[in-house]
Scaffold this motif. Sequence first.
Motif, PDB file in Angstrom:
ATOM      1  N   TRP A 182       0.834  -1.208   0.000  1.00  0.00           N
ATOM      2  CA  TRP A 182       0.000   0.000   0.000  1.00  0.00           C
ATOM      3  C   TRP A 182       0.872   1.262   0.000  1.00  0.00           C
ATOM      4  O   TRP A 182       0.417   2.328  -0.392  1.00  0.00           O
ATOM      5  CB  TRP A 182      -0.932   0.012   1.208  1.00  0.00           C
ATOM      6  N   LYS A 222      -8.616   8.540   1.934  1.00  0.00           N
ATOM      7  CA  LYS A 222      -9.451   7.616   1.165  1.00  0.00           C
ATOM      8  C   LYS A 222      -8.794   6.239   1.061  1.00  0.00           C
ATOM      9  O   LYS A 222      -9.446   5.202   1.271  1.00  0.00           O
ATOM     10  CB  LYS A 222      -9.697   8.179  -0.239  1.00  0.00           C
ATOM     11  N   THR A 235      -8.968   4.305   4.293  1.00  0.00           N
ATOM     12  CA  THR A 235     -10.261   3.655   4.483  1.00  0.00           C
ATOM     13  C   THR A 235     -10.350   2.365   3.676  1.00  0.00           C
ATOM     14  O   THR A 235     -10.825   1.331   4.169  1.00  0.00           O
ATOM     15  CB  THR A 235     -11.404   4.611   4.079  1.00  0.00           C
ATOM     16  N   GLU A 236      -9.884   2.424   2.438  1.00  0.00           N
ATOM     17  CA  GLU A 236      -9.886   1.221   1.588  1.00  0.00           C
ATOM     18  C   GLU A 236      -8.988   0.141   2.191  1.00  0.00           C
ATOM     19  O   GLU A 236      -9.331  -1.044   2.186  1.00  0.00           O
ATOM     20  CB  GLU A 236      -9.412   1.585   0.180  1.00  0.00           C
ATOM     21  N   GLN A 237      -7.840   0.555   2.709  1.00  0.00           N
ATOM     22  CA  GLN A 237      -6.944  -0.401   3.346  1.00  0.00           C
ATOM     23  C   GLN A 237      -7.622  -1.043   4.558  1.00  0.00           C
ATOM     24  O   GLN A 237      -7.442  -2.236   4.825  1.00  0.00           O
ATOM     25  CB  GLN A 237      -5.648   0.289   3.779  1.00  0.00           C
ATOM     26  N   ARG A 262     -10.695  -1.796   4.882  1.00  0.00           N
ATOM     27  CA  ARG A 262     -11.577  -2.869   4.423  1.00  0.00           C
ATOM     28  C   ARG A 262     -10.771  -4.126   4.095  1.00  0.00           C
ATOM     29  O   ARG A 262     -11.209  -5.252   4.362  1.00  0.00           O
ATOM     30  CB  ARG A 262     -12.387  -2.391   3.214  1.00  0.00           C
ATOM     31  N   GLU A 263      -9.595  -3.929   3.508  1.00  0.00           N
ATOM     32  CA  GLU A 263      -8.750  -5.087   3.200  1.00  0.00           C
ATOM     33  C   GLU A 263      -8.283  -5.768   4.492  1.00  0.00           C
ATOM     34  O   GLU A 263      -8.266  -7.005   4.577  1.00  0.00           O
ATOM     35  CB  GLU A 263      -7.547  -4.670   2.369  1.00  0.00           C
TER      36      GLU A 263
END
Length: 351
Positions: free
Chosen positions: A120, A160, A163-165, A167-168
């Motif tokens: 990431w 942003k 936040t996506e991380q 979820r992962e």
Amino acid sequence: MIAARSPSNADLAELLARKAETSSGILVRAFRRAARSAFLWPERASDLVAANRPLTELHGVGPFIAKQLRAWIEKPPREETRSPALRRDFLTRADARVILASNPEWTKRLRGDLQMHTNWSDGSASILEMAEAAKERGYAYIAITDHSKGLKIAGGIDEKALTEQGREIAGVNDALRGAGLTVLRSIEMNLNPRGEGDMDPKSLARLDLVLGAFHSALRTKEDQTTRYLAALRNPEIQILGHPRGRIYNYRLGLKADWPRVFAEAARLDKAVEIDSYPDRQDLNLTLLKVARKAGVRISLGTDSHHAHQFEFIELGLAAAWKARIPPDRIVNFMDLVSLRAWVKKRRERRR
């Protein structure tokens, strides 16, 4: 110290570094690279020679460097020379392993690793790959601390992406349910010289843990006590990462009134880190002894950028042991419930 005895890996690292300073062309790079590699060798090079094993077994050692090492081992230099500050107070993995082998219960206290990077930001492995490796090591938790947006050179992530991380990470935790490992949402937030972070506090509030670190103006020679006090008083962070910002044979790191800095960290019950990456080892042993007197909490992180670098934790564990840090002051010795409770308490006191 270099003396007329079988040289340690640290001695050999210093000899290699000096050889780089008197060489030219591609040899400069070869000797400098080998000097850094000496801190990674899991065994003493002199033991390999005594066992008639090739020195090319060691990381970063080809036939040319092996020949030079063997010459030093078989006929040790007789002069005593103190390493310059830029290369002083670094443990080798070989020495760390001896320390930990003599104190096995110390290693058994370790519950997890609280600094690492994934793809990431500037790491080379996925979150799942790091988690799988941590599970194999028997960890109870790891903190994913990819760089924040202000450090663009390291692929820092914005709110942003954070936040996506998240979820992962939730998906990885679901996949590993029952394995005894929890992946914590965290970040290595970039701090400016005023101790301010570069992320929206609302995004940080959703994390399990926040590590803050300086990545700029690290060569200034002026006292930086004010910078450190401001960073520790930043209400968003719980851990101050690689505090001095030193790097072996490259950067000396920042100066400060360390007893005052550590006293403030202890007052706020925040942690300062031993970054166990071989080139960093920051805090180093000298400052860890000062930190112990202040009663400050210590966090251990490998700063891994790939799962195979988890082994660097040996350097941090050994340094904490040598500095006689009480086990109840080491964050990574907490169970997950206690770790979460500590973070929660820090956040409740922030206003």
